[in-house]
Enzyme design. Sequence first.
Site, PDB file in Angstrom:
ATOM      1  N   LYS A  20       2.005  -3.430   7.741  1.00  0.00           N
ATOM      2  CA  LYS A  20       2.325  -3.717   6.056  1.00  0.00           C
ATOM      3  C   LYS A  20       4.139  -3.224   5.447  1.00  0.00           C
ATOM      4  O   LYS A  20       4.743  -4.415   5.065  1.00  0.00           O
ATOM      5  CB  LYS A  20       1.518  -2.893   5.552  1.00  0.00           C
ATOM      6  CG  LYS A  20       0.128  -2.848   5.233  1.00  0.00           C
ATOM      7  CD  LYS A  20      -0.905  -4.244   4.644  1.00  0.00           C
ATOM      8  CE  LYS A  20       0.224  -4.660   3.050  1.00  0.00           C
ATOM      9  NZ  LYS A  20      -0.747  -5.778   2.680  1.00  0.00           N
TER      10      LYS A  20
ATOM     11  N   THR B 105       0.501  -0.984  -0.342  1.00  0.00           N
ATOM     12  CA  THR B 105      -0.147  -0.277  -0.390  1.00  0.00           C
ATOM     13  C   THR B 105       0.976   1.510  -0.075  1.00  0.00           C
ATOM     14  O   THR B 105       1.863   1.001   0.084  1.00  0.00           O
ATOM     15  CB  THR B 105      -0.862  -0.228   1.457  1.00  0.00           C
ATOM     16  OG1 THR B 105      -1.979   0.761   1.468  1.00  0.00           O
ATOM     17  CG2 THR B 105      -0.089  -0.767   2.324  1.00  0.00           C
ATOM     18  N   ASP B 106       0.252   1.857  -0.221  1.00  0.00           N
ATOM     19  CA  ASP B 106       0.771   3.510  -0.769  1.00  0.00           C
ATOM     20  C   ASP B 106       1.200   4.317   1.160  1.00  0.00           C
ATOM     21  O   ASP B 106       2.031   4.870   1.799  1.00  0.00           O
ATOM     22  CB  ASP B 106       0.443   4.677  -1.360  1.00  0.00           C
ATOM     23  CG  ASP B 106      -1.390   5.134  -1.210  1.00  0.00           C
ATOM     24  OD1 ASP B 106      -1.999   3.878  -0.044  1.00  0.00           O
ATOM     25  OD2 ASP B 106      -1.670   5.990  -1.293  1.00  0.00           O
ATOM     26  N   GLU B 107       0.199   3.726   2.052  1.00  0.00           N
ATOM     27  CA  GLU B 107       0.483   4.496   3.628  1.00  0.00           C
ATOM     28  C   GLU B 107       1.253   4.201   3.659  1.00  0.00           C
ATOM     29  O   GLU B 107       1.463   4.711   5.126  1.00  0.00           O
ATOM     30  CB  GLU B 107      -1.187   3.606   4.034  1.00  0.00           C
ATOM     31  CG  GLU B 107      -2.203   3.809   3.806  1.00  0.00           C
ATOM     32  CD  GLU B 107      -3.075   3.743   4.025  1.00  0.00           C
ATOM     33  OE1 GLU B 107      -3.226   3.864   5.777  1.00  0.00           O
ATOM     34  OE2 GLU B 107      -4.856   3.513   3.818  1.00  0.00           O
TER      35      GLU B 107
ATOM     36  N   TYR C 137      -2.216  -0.395  10.941  1.00  0.00           N
ATOM     37  CA  TYR C 137      -1.878  -1.174   9.757  1.00  0.00           C
ATOM     38  C   TYR C 137      -0.895  -0.523   8.444  1.00  0.00           C
ATOM     39  O   TYR C 137      -0.095  -1.648   8.122  1.00  0.00           O
ATOM     40  CB  TYR C 137      -3.405  -1.014   9.207  1.00  0.00           C
ATOM     41  CG  TYR C 137      -3.072  -1.193   7.538  1.00  0.00           C
ATOM     42  CD1 TYR C 137      -3.796  -2.499   6.783  1.00  0.00           C
ATOM     43  CD2 TYR C 137      -3.683   0.038   6.435  1.00  0.00           C
ATOM     44  CE1 TYR C 137      -3.485  -2.570   5.630  1.00  0.00           C
ATOM     45  CE2 TYR C 137      -3.075  -0.319   5.146  1.00  0.00           C
ATOM     46  CZ  TYR C 137      -4.191  -1.957   4.238  1.00  0.00           C
ATOM     47  OH  TYR C 137      -3.329  -1.905   2.957  1.00  0.00           O
TER      48      TYR C 137
HETATM   49  P1  NAD Z   1      -9.490  -7.146   1.924  1.00  0.00           P
HETATM   50  O1  NAD Z   1      -9.905  -6.960   3.558  1.00  0.00           O
HETATM   51  O2  NAD Z   1     -10.604  -6.792   1.205  1.00  0.00           O
HETATM   52  O3  NAD Z   1      -9.722  -9.321   1.296  1.00  0.00           O
HETATM   53  C1  NAD Z   1      -8.064  -9.020   2.057  1.00  0.00           C
HETATM   54  C2  NAD Z   1      -8.185 -11.289   2.001  1.00  0.00           C
HETATM   55  O4  NAD Z   1      -7.279 -11.976   2.977  1.00  0.00           O
HETATM   56  C3  NAD Z   1      -9.467 -11.902   3.075  1.00  0.00           C
HETATM   57  O5  NAD Z   1     -10.275 -12.375   1.726  1.00  0.00           O
HETATM   58  C4  NAD Z   1      -9.093 -12.280   3.747  1.00  0.00           C
HETATM   59  O6  NAD Z   1     -10.444 -13.070   4.069  1.00  0.00           O
HETATM   60  C5  NAD Z   1      -8.033 -12.674   3.871  1.00  0.00           C
HETATM   61  N1  NAD Z   1      -7.316 -12.689   5.327  1.00  0.00           N
HETATM   62  C6  NAD Z   1      -7.402 -12.134   6.118  1.00  0.00           C
HETATM   63  N2  NAD Z   1      -5.981 -12.848   7.172  1.00  0.00           N
HETATM   64  C7  NAD Z   1      -5.428 -13.990   6.294  1.00  0.00           C
HETATM   65  C8  NAD Z   1      -5.256 -14.885   6.864  1.00  0.00           C
HETATM   66  N3  NAD Z   1      -4.192 -14.369   8.535  1.00  0.00           N
HETATM   67  N4  NAD Z   1      -4.712 -16.068   6.125  1.00  0.00           N
HETATM   68  C9  NAD Z   1      -5.139 -15.983   5.267  1.00  0.00           C
HETATM   69  N5  NAD Z   1      -6.183 -15.165   4.692  1.00  0.00           N
HETATM   70  C10 NAD Z   1      -6.774 -13.944   5.409  1.00  0.00           C
HETATM   71  O7  NAD Z   1      -8.312  -6.447   1.378  1.00  0.00           O
HETATM   72  P2  NAD Z   1      -8.027  -5.851   0.098  1.00  0.00           P
HETATM   73  O8  NAD Z   1      -8.869  -4.225   0.077  1.00  0.00           O
HETATM   74  O9  NAD Z   1      -8.508  -6.716  -1.019  1.00  0.00           O
HETATM   75  O10 NAD Z   1      -6.439  -5.698   0.392  1.00  0.00           O
HETATM   76  C11 NAD Z   1      -5.654  -6.767  -0.433  1.00  0.00           C
HETATM   77  C12 NAD Z   1      -4.450  -6.544  -0.380  1.00  0.00           C
HETATM   78  O11 NAD Z   1      -3.724  -5.600  -0.757  1.00  0.00           O
HETATM   79  C13 NAD Z   1      -3.900  -6.660   1.131  1.00  0.00           C
HETATM   80  O12 NAD Z   1      -2.530  -6.845   1.238  1.00  0.00           O
HETATM   81  C14 NAD Z   1      -3.495  -4.788   1.268  1.00  0.00           C
HETATM   82  O13 NAD Z   1      -3.047  -4.401   2.078  1.00  0.00           O
HETATM   83  C15 NAD Z   1      -3.439  -4.155   0.139  1.00  0.00           C
HETATM   84  N6  NAD Z   1      -3.616  -2.955  -0.385  1.00  0.00           N
HETATM   85  C16 NAD Z   1      -5.007  -2.434  -0.221  1.00  0.00           C
HETATM   86  C17 NAD Z   1      -5.478  -1.746  -0.685  1.00  0.00           C
HETATM   87  C18 NAD Z   1      -7.192  -1.147  -1.070  1.00  0.00           C
HETATM   88  O14 NAD Z   1      -7.477   0.199  -1.427  1.00  0.00           O
HETATM   89  N7  NAD Z   1      -7.769  -1.968  -0.846  1.00  0.00           N
HETATM   90  C19 NAD Z   1      -5.175  -0.352  -1.358  1.00  0.00           C
HETATM   91  C20 NAD Z   1      -3.529  -0.994  -1.120  1.00  0.00           C
HETATM   92  C21 NAD Z   1      -2.898  -2.314  -0.785  1.00  0.00           C
HETATM   93  O1  DAU Z   2      -4.018   3.736   0.461  1.00  0.00           O
HETATM   94  C1  DAU Z   2      -4.175   2.678   0.291  1.00  0.00           C
HETATM   95  C2  DAU Z   2      -5.554   2.184   1.142  1.00  0.00           C
HETATM   96  O2  DAU Z   2      -6.491   2.777   1.036  1.00  0.00           O
HETATM   97  C3  DAU Z   2      -5.059   0.404   1.841  1.00  0.00           C
HETATM   98  O3  DAU Z   2      -3.744   0.133   1.811  1.00  0.00           O
HETATM   99  C4  DAU Z   2      -6.012  -0.007   2.818  1.00  0.00           C
HETATM  100  O4  DAU Z   2      -6.149  -1.686   2.640  1.00  0.00           O
HETATM  101  C5  DAU Z   2      -7.959   1.282   2.212  1.00  0.00           C
HETATM  102  O5  DAU Z   2      -8.648   0.694   3.703  1.00  0.00           O
HETATM  103  C6  DAU Z   2      -7.609   2.105   1.970  1.00  0.00           C
HETATM  104  O6  DAU Z   2      -7.282   3.474   3.368  1.00  0.00           O
HETATM  105  P1  DAU Z   2      -7.946   4.284   4.079  1.00  0.00           P
HETATM  106  O7  DAU Z   2      -7.396   4.382   5.518  1.00  0.00           O
HETATM  107  O8  DAU Z   2      -7.842   5.362   2.675  1.00  0.00           O
HETATM  108  O9  DAU Z   2      -9.643   3.760   3.603  1.00  0.00           O
HETATM  109  P2  DAU Z   2     -10.891   4.359   4.173  1.00  0.00           P
HETATM  110  O10 DAU Z   2     -11.435   3.691   2.933  1.00  0.00           O
HETATM  111  O11 DAU Z   2     -11.071   3.296   5.187  1.00  0.00           O
HETATM  112  O12 DAU Z   2     -11.068   5.723   3.740  1.00  0.00           O
HETATM  113  C7  DAU Z   2     -10.797   6.933   3.017  1.00  0.00           C
HETATM  114  C8  DAU Z   2     -11.237   8.255   3.578  1.00  0.00           C
HETATM  115  O13 DAU Z   2     -12.471   8.491   4.068  1.00  0.00           O
HETATM  116  C9  DAU Z   2      -9.763   8.420   4.477  1.00  0.00           C
HETATM  117  O14 DAU Z   2      -9.375   9.581   4.708  1.00  0.00           O
HETATM  118  C10 DAU Z   2     -10.815   8.188   5.668  1.00  0.00           C
HETATM  119  C11 DAU Z   2     -12.418   9.046   5.539  1.00  0.00           C
HETATM  120  N1  DAU Z   2     -13.422   7.849   6.309  1.00  0.00           N
HETATM  121  C12 DAU Z   2     -13.549   6.601   6.336  1.00  0.00           C
HETATM  122  C13 DAU Z   2     -14.630   6.138   6.794  1.00  0.00           C
HETATM  123  C14 DAU Z   2     -14.598   4.501   6.494  1.00  0.00           C
HETATM  124  C15 DAU Z   2     -14.680   8.894   6.652  1.00  0.00           C
HETATM  125  O15 DAU Z   2     -14.480  10.282   7.007  1.00  0.00           O
HETATM  126  N2  DAU Z   2     -15.039   8.226   7.535  1.00  0.00           N
HETATM  127  C16 DAU Z   2     -15.276   6.947   7.528  1.00  0.00           C
HETATM  128  O16 DAU Z   2     -16.509   6.455   8.030  1.00  0.00           O
END
Ligand code: NAD
Ligand code: DAU
Length: 347
Positions: free
Chosen positions: A159, A130-132, A155
């Site tokens: 990562k 992630t970019d975080e 988180y």
């Molecule tokens: P998600 O939470 O939707 O899915 C995570 C999956 O991992 C689920 O299917 C869950 O069952 C599985 N999992 C969790 N713990 C586990 C364990 N101990 N063993 C086996 N499986 C397990 O997540 P996502 O949003 O699809 O993100 C996927 C990946 O991409 C993550 O590594 C996240 O850090 C990264 N990522 C997410 C975003 C985003 O915006 N969602 C952005 C950048 C990177």
């Molecule tokens: O940048 C990549 C990341 O983006 C991934 O690595 C994470 O897995 C993914 O969850 C996401 O993280 P964020 O914290 O940016 O996403 P989230 O959707 O939780 O929140 C987006 C923005 O909205 C953030 O500034 C917080 C705000 N927010 C979020 C929720 C859930 C609100 O204002 N209200 C809310 O209820």
Amino acid sequence: MKILITGGAGFIGSHLISLFVSKYQQHQIFNLDALTYAGNLENLKDVEGELNYSFILGDIIDQGFINALFKKHQFDAVIHLAAESHVDRSIKDPLAFARTNILGTLNLLNAAREFWNDDLKDKLFYHVSTDEVYGTLGETGLFTETTAYDPNSPYSASKASSDHFVRAYGETYGLPYVISNCSNNYGPNQFPEKLIPLFINNIINNKPLPVYGDGNYTRDWLYVIDHARAIDLVFHKGKTKDTYNIGGFNEWKNIDLVTLLCQQMDEKLARPKGSSEKLITYVKDRPGHDLRYAIDASKIKKELGWEPSVTFEEGLSKTIDWYLENTEWLEHVTSGAYQEYYKKQYL
Ligand code: NAD
Ligand code: DAU
């Protein structure tokens, strides 16, 4: 090739599995997932009967199980997505994030190292990150691949730690790896704890839209299918021992994004203009809330020719349509444990 994809029942993983299973019929795709609250086999209906696809229920925290799996299937490559992924949950339970994101990644690295040791040629450990990990930006600037790591939430710290371990296994043991760091994804199959699907679900149900702080936080949004396309390119054409940033060239302040979402929802639900915006409620801020993320994705664009394929307005519209057409999916994932989570987080 035998490719192990972890976390394939989650949001991004399910899109990646669908892409790989349909595009690479000559490869065997194994989906390892523990099916936590975020994992859902309904996300994989389109591939479940395919001959080149297998689902394996299991936890990456279990080293013995992971080793046995590598021994049995002799994987050639791993694309590792399994993780605890929600920042708010990490604030309440950091240990769960350390277990899955750090220890789980280490277990996979150990197994890859042990079973590939004799012949590392043509093997690849792809770590999806992630970019975080870069922390937060001020009003200007972009994250590049050389920006120093500076994570602020449990988180992002977990990562960042896993990224460091992947790199360390590359340097110390010669494990061939690649890492990509992506910005905020949105699209179908995303669990309604994240901003966009949470707010879509709340608008459908006429519930308040909890905007954290003053809403002036900025994220860089990318349609999930474009992330899957980027992972495909990095997996096949990326340089080993290298890192690629992936982003949407698409920054939005939360409040502007929510306003656009409200306007599109009013139109699609045929509700009077302004109805959804009335649901916006400013609530207590997220602790340690990162002000701004923005990715410089010029490296992947220049080296691998990748670009996002949809505009944000199109992607958001497609996403809303998907949630409106898949109310059963939404009902399934928001029953039971979701209600408890919602109460603790928002009520
Ligand atoms: P998600 O939470 O939707 O899915 C995570 C999956 O991992 C689920 O299917 C869950 O069952 C599985 N999992 C969790 N713990 C586990 C364990 N101990 N063993 C086996 N499986 C397990 O997540 P996502 O949003 O699809 O993100 C996927 C990946 O991409 C993550 O590594 C996240 O850090 C990264 N990522 C997410 C975003 C985003 O915006 N969602 C952005 C950048 C990177
Ligand atoms: O940048 C990549 C990341 O983006 C991934 O690595 C994470 O897995 C993914 O969850 C996401 O993280 P964020 O914290 O940016 O996403 P989230 O959707 O939780 O929140 C987006 C923005 O909205 C953030 O500034 C917080 C705000 N927010 C979020 C929720 C859930 C609100 O204002 N209200 C809310 O209820």
